[in-house]
Motif scaffolding. Structure first.
Motif, PDB file in Angstrom:
ATOM      1  N   PRO A  75       0.812  -1.218   0.000  1.00 46.45           N
ATOM      2  CA  PRO A  75       0.000   0.000   0.000  1.00 46.45           C
ATOM      3  C   PRO A  75       0.847   1.271   0.000  1.00 46.45           C
ATOM      4  O   PRO A  75       0.356   2.348  -0.313  1.00 46.45           O
ATOM      5  N   GLY A  76       2.136   1.141   0.319  1.00 46.34           N
ATOM      6  CA  GLY A  76       3.015   2.302   0.356  1.00 46.34           C
ATOM      7  C   GLY A  76       3.642   2.631  -0.991  1.00 46.34           C
ATOM      8  O   GLY A  76       3.604   3.764  -1.441  1.00 46.34           O
ATOM      9  N   CYS A  77       4.225   1.603  -1.639  1.00 49.18           N
ATOM     10  CA  CYS A  77       4.966   1.857  -2.881  1.00 49.18           C
ATOM     11  C   CYS A  77       4.400   1.147  -4.100  1.00 49.18           C
ATOM     12  O   CYS A  77       4.832   1.397  -5.221  1.00 49.18           O
ATOM     13  N   GLY A  78       3.450   0.236  -3.895  1.00 52.00           N
ATOM     14  CA  GLY A  78       2.832  -0.470  -5.010  1.00 52.00           C
ATOM     15  C   GLY A  78       3.602  -1.678  -5.516  1.00 52.00           C
ATOM     16  O   GLY A  78       3.171  -2.336  -6.459  1.00 52.00           O
ATOM     17  N   HIS A  79       4.745  -2.006  -4.898  1.00 47.73           N
ATOM     18  CA  HIS A  79       5.512  -3.180  -5.337  1.00 47.73           C
ATOM     19  C   HIS A  79       4.653  -4.430  -5.163  1.00 47.73           C
ATOM     20  O   HIS A  79       4.057  -4.631  -4.108  1.00 47.73           O
ATOM     21  N   PRO A  80       4.547  -5.272  -6.193  1.00 43.67           N
ATOM     22  CA  PRO A  80       3.728  -6.485  -6.074  1.00 43.67           C
ATOM     23  C   PRO A  80       4.361  -7.506  -5.128  1.00 43.67           C
ATOM     24  O   PRO A  80       5.581  -7.587  -5.018  1.00 43.67           O
ATOM     25  N   PHE A  81       3.486  -8.255  -4.442  1.00 45.08           N
ATOM     26  CA  PHE A  81       3.906  -9.330  -3.554  1.00 45.08           C
ATOM     27  C   PHE A  81       3.578 -10.678  -4.189  1.00 45.08           C
ATOM     28  O   PHE A  81       2.688 -10.776  -5.035  1.00 45.08           O
ATOM     29  N   ASN A  82       4.249 -11.711  -3.737  1.00 47.10           N
ATOM     30  CA  ASN A  82       4.041 -13.061  -4.239  1.00 47.10           C
ATOM     31  C   ASN A  82       2.668 -13.564  -3.778  1.00 47.10           C
ATOM     32  O   ASN A  82       2.434 -13.705  -2.579  1.00 47.10           O
ATOM     33  N   PRO A  83       1.748 -13.850  -4.722  1.00 49.08           N
ATOM     34  CA  PRO A  83       0.421 -14.331  -4.314  1.00 49.08           C
ATOM     35  C   PRO A  83       0.473 -15.692  -3.629  1.00 49.08           C
ATOM     36  O   PRO A  83      -0.418 -16.040  -2.864  1.00 49.08           O
ATOM     37  N   GLY A  84       1.533 -16.457  -3.851  1.00 46.92           N
ATOM     38  CA  GLY A  84       1.675 -17.761  -3.217  1.00 46.92           C
ATOM     39  C   GLY A  84       1.910 -17.687  -1.726  1.00 46.92           C
ATOM     40  O   GLY A  84       1.729 -18.678  -1.015  1.00 46.92           O
ATOM     41  N   CYS A  85       2.289 -16.518  -1.218  1.00 45.21           N
ATOM     42  CA  CYS A  85       2.530 -16.377   0.221  1.00 45.21           C
ATOM     43  C   CYS A  85       1.275 -16.659   1.043  1.00 45.21           C
ATOM     44  O   CYS A  85       1.360 -17.059   2.195  1.00 45.21           O
ATOM     45  N   LYS A  86       0.108 -16.467   0.449  1.00 48.57           N
ATOM     46  CA  LYS A  86      -1.147 -16.717   1.171  1.00 48.57           C
ATOM     47  C   LYS A  86      -1.276 -18.174   1.602  1.00 48.57           C
ATOM     48  O   LYS A  86      -1.981 -18.481   2.548  1.00 48.57           O
TER      49      LYS A  86
END
Length: 98
Positions: A75-86
């Motif tokens: 939410p701060g910089c918009g860098h995407p996260f790995n969806p597999g972390c869920k």
């Protein structure tokens, strides 16, 4: 912040090191930041945090967030996260499937 297990400045580790693996998690038991639960040393299990506790950090910008704030991108910089972390949310968060 010191991210234990990190092999680069954005917090990637030997276990997870793609361009989107930039999330660090705080262990509720020892209060330290880890690149992943596999990087957590032996001695006690990785302690999951309760809802509302800021315990996820973006390795790209350092934004600290709660589980509710943690989404597909920082939410701060918009860098995407790995969806597999869920798939591992039960390790990091109390009352979470996985």
């Amino acid at each position: 912040m010191n991210i234990i297990g990190a092999i680069d400045p954005q917090g990637r580790c030997a276990h997870w090191h793609s361009s989107v693996d930039v999330v660090a998690n705080k262990c509720a038991t020892c209060g330290q930041w880890f690149a992943c639960y596999l990087c957590h040393p032996e001695g006690h299990p990785f302690g999951p945090v309760a809802d509302g506790v800021p315990a996820v950090m973006c390795g790209a910008c350092g934004q600290v967030m709660t589980r509710a704030d943690y989404g597909p991108a920082c939410p701060g910089c918009g860098h995407p996260f790995n969806p597999g972390c869920k798939q591992h949310s039960g390790v990091y968060f109390q009352d979470s499937p996985g």
